[in-house]
Design a protein around this motif. Structure first.
Motif, PDB file in Angstrom:
ATOM      1  N   PHE A   1     -47.421 -12.253  14.268  1.00 58.95           N
ATOM      2  CA  PHE A   1     -46.648 -11.360  15.298  1.00 58.95           C
ATOM      3  C   PHE A   1     -46.182 -12.718  16.405  1.00 58.95           C
ATOM      4  N   ASN A   2     -47.266 -13.505  16.718  1.00 53.00           N
ATOM      5  CA  ASN A   2     -47.034 -14.708  17.798  1.00 53.00           C
ATOM      6  C   ASN A   2     -45.958 -15.651  16.710  1.00 53.00           C
ATOM      7  N   ASN A   3     -46.159 -15.885  15.787  1.00 52.33           N
ATOM      8  CA  ASN A   3     -45.215 -16.809  14.796  1.00 52.33           C
ATOM      9  C   ASN A   3     -43.959 -16.197  14.932  1.00 52.33           C
TER      10      ASN A   3
ATOM     11  N   VAL B   1     -42.146 -16.613  18.088  1.00 49.09           N
ATOM     12  CA  VAL B   1     -41.829 -18.106  18.455  1.00 49.09           C
ATOM     13  C   VAL B   1     -40.678 -18.349  17.618  1.00 49.09           C
ATOM     14  N   ALA B   2     -40.483 -17.964  16.233  1.00 46.53           N
ATOM     15  CA  ALA B   2     -39.417 -18.201  15.475  1.00 46.53           C
ATOM     16  C   ALA B   2     -38.139 -17.372  16.173  1.00 46.53           C
ATOM     17  N   PHE B   3     -38.154 -16.317  16.650  1.00 46.30           N
ATOM     18  CA  PHE B   3     -37.234 -15.601  17.190  1.00 46.30           C
ATOM     19  C   PHE B   3     -36.701 -16.455  18.580  1.00 46.30           C
ATOM     20  N   THR B   4     -37.627 -16.967  19.301  1.00 44.87           N
ATOM     21  CA  THR B   4     -37.210 -17.712  20.419  1.00 44.87           C
ATOM     22  C   THR B   4     -36.512 -19.107  20.056  1.00 44.87           C
ATOM     23  N   ASN B   5     -36.948 -19.673  18.929  1.00 41.17           N
ATOM     24  CA  ASN B   5     -36.342 -20.906  18.699  1.00 41.17           C
ATOM     25  C   ASN B   5     -35.056 -20.575  18.022  1.00 41.17           C
TER      26      ASN B   5
ATOM     27  N   LYS C   1     -37.782 -15.097   7.561  1.00 42.01           N
ATOM     28  CA  LYS C   1     -39.043 -15.493   6.509  1.00 42.01           C
ATOM     29  C   LYS C   1     -40.249 -14.910   7.378  1.00 42.01           C
ATOM     30  N   ASP C   2     -40.371 -15.229   8.509  1.00 41.45           N
ATOM     31  CA  ASP C   2     -41.672 -14.662   9.356  1.00 41.45           C
ATOM     32  C   ASP C   2     -41.740 -13.210   9.371  1.00 41.45           C
ATOM     33  N   LEU C   3     -40.549 -12.640   9.592  1.00 40.78           N
ATOM     34  CA  LEU C   3     -40.642 -11.275   9.600  1.00 40.78           C
ATOM     35  C   LEU C   3     -40.850 -10.673   8.225  1.00 40.78           C
ATOM     36  N   ILE C   4     -40.550 -11.082   7.296  1.00 40.50           N
ATOM     37  CA  ILE C   4     -40.797 -10.680   5.796  1.00 40.50           C
ATOM     38  C   ILE C   4     -42.547 -10.885   5.761  1.00 40.50           C
ATOM     39  N   LYS C   5     -42.734 -12.249   6.163  1.00 41.52           N
ATOM     40  CA  LYS C   5     -44.433 -12.423   5.885  1.00 41.52           C
ATOM     41  C   LYS C   5     -45.090 -11.497   6.803  1.00 41.52           C
ATOM     42  N   GLU C   6     -44.513 -11.148   7.973  1.00 36.92           N
ATOM     43  CA  GLU C   6     -45.313 -10.148   8.837  1.00 36.92           C
ATOM     44  C   GLU C   6     -45.378  -8.813   8.445  1.00 36.92           C
ATOM     45  N   VAL C   7     -44.542  -8.409   7.459  1.00 31.68           N
ATOM     46  CA  VAL C   7     -44.650  -7.081   6.795  1.00 31.68           C
ATOM     47  C   VAL C   7     -45.507  -7.285   5.557  1.00 31.68           C
TER      48      VAL C   7
ATOM     49  N   LYS D   1     -42.118  -5.811  22.221  1.00 31.26           N
ATOM     50  CA  LYS D   1     -42.916  -5.680  23.218  1.00 31.26           C
ATOM     51  C   LYS D   1     -43.896  -4.543  23.071  1.00 31.26           C
ATOM     52  N   SER D   2     -44.100  -3.830  22.131  1.00 32.09           N
ATOM     53  CA  SER D   2     -45.122  -2.821  22.044  1.00 32.09           C
ATOM     54  C   SER D   2     -45.941  -2.913  20.833  1.00 32.09           C
ATOM     55  N   PHE D   3     -46.407  -4.078  20.750  1.00 33.71           N
ATOM     56  CA  PHE D   3     -47.522  -4.634  19.639  1.00 33.71           C
ATOM     57  C   PHE D   3     -48.794  -4.102  20.176  1.00 33.71           C
TER      58      PHE D   3
END
Length: 486
Positions: free
Chosen positions: A336-338, A341-345, A213-219, A474-476
């Motif tokens: 990007f940060n969200n 965080v979602a990836f980490t969780n 969801k966060d990746l889609i929202k990021e796009v 890591k390259s944002f």
């Protein structure tokens, strides 16, 4: 009453209740001699059937009629089929119970009908009030909408009247905007690559989770930011060429507002008694709208602001572009940060799930072992019951060879029959339990296979999220690059 209706010398007392079967007993106390009764009452054998007894005296006519009557009574009362017919009739208690059951069912039905009637009347009244309130609220909303349209129409008319043609130079701001727009391509590609890699997840892990969801929202955020940047860039280019486009947008928006006002005004004055109302099937499921109230008002506000910026000179447009660059950079960084965080969780959650699956797999393997031992124990128990059953059968078979009167249905016979039935019941129950244990074993084996398959799925998901996706993110771009300074 004594019944003397068989060739045996024993008499049997008929029980008072028809639901009780006399116990089978061959004890000495259950035998009685019928000869004294015959001696005291010589006519007691008159009702005996001809198939077993024959009279030694030539019967007279009256004695033959009495004997036929007695035979008919004996057939009616003592034949097994007739006795069964008598015992299957209903009792007065059953009759009363049936009546009481019908009374209760009738009363329950009446109460249900009365409750349904009351609820239905109350429902119709409530729905009628709800329909009136809903229509009143709808008319009120349309009236408020008309006020909004009138307000924005007056603003547009005022701005068109005050439109000026002065244009400011926006070259530097335009260059920064183009550079910031180019910097967004890298993060967009990374987000799309992460989505592509996560499509390689298998089976149950291919879920629409928070990371996706966060990746889609990021796009969507990046594309939205790009769209706004392009829109402002187009605005700057168009304003450098001519301010006529802004005036045209204002006039077109005004015409749309006039049309919308006319339509909403006609809808506002529609009543239940109007002639132009009709059914339109499926219209409530059709949503042809192109905007929301916020985006609708923002569109007109943007047009007015665009015209005001053209009147106020170039520095106002540069300020707007500056605000746009800051807001888009903040939105992209926050998203990007969200996503990180979602990836980490998700990685932590997947790792915990993997550890839990391993624990459950170990417990399942242990349970499989114990179930297999239980099956072997049940099989051994079944084998152990074979010899006792054979002994009981052999004893029964041997006792059938007792001669003459010794072939007695005594207590050992009843005990042997009970023993056989108990052992057979035990074997039946053990077989049922064995079948349950075997079915449970199959379920456990299936669960083991599922857990092992799920473990491989979790390992694959961890590799994709932790190694593939997080390494690319890591390259944002930095904040200065997103606002177009470098």
């Amino acid at each position: 009453m004594e019944l003397i209706g068989s060739t045996l010398t024993a008499t049997y007392a008929r029980p008072k209740t028809s639901h009780f079967l006399p116990a089978i007993s061959t004890m000495a106390s259950s035998y009685r001699n019928t000869q004294p009764a015959l001696a005291m009452n010589p006519s007691a054998n008159l009702w005996r059937t001809n198939s077993y007894y024959k009279s030694s005296v030539v019967p007279t006519t009256s004695s033959m009629q009495r004997e036929n009557l007695d035979l008919t009574r004996a057939k009616t009362m003592f034949y097994p089929s007739n006795r069964t017919a008598l015992t299957t009739r209903y009792t007065p208690d059953d009759w009363h119970k049936s009546n009481q059951s019908n009374y209760r069912e009738s009363e329950s039905s009446r109460k249900s009908a009365e409750r349904l009637r009351r609820d239905t009347i109350r429902l119709m009244q409530d729905k009628d009030q709800l329909t009136r309130r809903t229509q009143e609220n709808t008319s009120k909303n349309i009236g408020e909408r008309l006020n909004d349209i009138v307000f924005w129409k007056s603003e547009l008319s005022h701005e068109i009247d005050n439109m000026v043609t002065e244009i400011a130079a926006l070259t530097e701001v335009k260059r920064r905007l183009e550079r910031a727009l180019a910097e967004t391509e890298g993060p967009l590609q990374v987000s799309q690559e992460c989505l592509y890699h996560r499509e390689k997840r298998m089976s149950i892990d291919l879920v629409h989770d928070d990371v996706e969801k966060d990746l889609i929202k990021e796009v969507e955020v990046i594309k939205s930011c790009q769209e706004r940047m392009r829109r402002h860039l187009d605005r700057a280019i168009a304003q450098l060429a001519s301010n006529r486009a802004a005036q045209h947008e204002l006039e077109r928006d005004l015409n749309d507002k006039v049309t919308a006002q006319r339509i909403d005004d006609r809808c506002h004055y529609l009543r239940n008694t109007s002639d132009s109302i009709s059914y339109y099937r499926g219209i409530e499921r059709l949503d042809p709208s192109l905007s929301l109230p916020d985006s609708w008002s923002k569109f007109t506000d943007d047009n007015i602001l665009r015209s005001q910026s053209e009147r106020a000179a170039s520095h106002k447009l540069r300020d707007e572009i500056e605000i746009l660059l800051n807001s888009t950079s903040n939105e992209m960084w926050n998203q990007f940060n969200n996503a990180n965080v979602a990836f980490t969780n998700r990685i932590s959650e997947t790792a915990d799930a993997k550890n839990s699956l391993q624990s459950h797999l170990a417990k399942t393997l242990q349970e499989i072992f114990q179930t297999e031992m239980l099956i072997e124990s049940l099989k051994k128990a079944l084998r152990d019951k074979e010899n006792p059953l054979k002994v009981a059968h052999t004893r029964l078979e041997e006792r059938t060879r007792r001669p003459n009167i010794e072939l007695c249905r005594d207590n050992p016979y009843h005990r042997l029959v009970t023993e056989v039935r108990e052992i057979e019941d035990t074997i039946h129950k053990l077989k049922e339990r064995l079948m349950e244990a075997e079915n449970t074993l199959q379920i456990l084996v299936k669960a083991k296979t599922t857990l092992e398959h799920d473990l491989s799925i979790k390992a694959n998901s961890l590799f994709l999220d932790q190694e593939k996706c997080m390494s690319m993110r890591k390259s944002f771009p930095s904040m200065p690059r997103l606002v177009g300074y470098t």
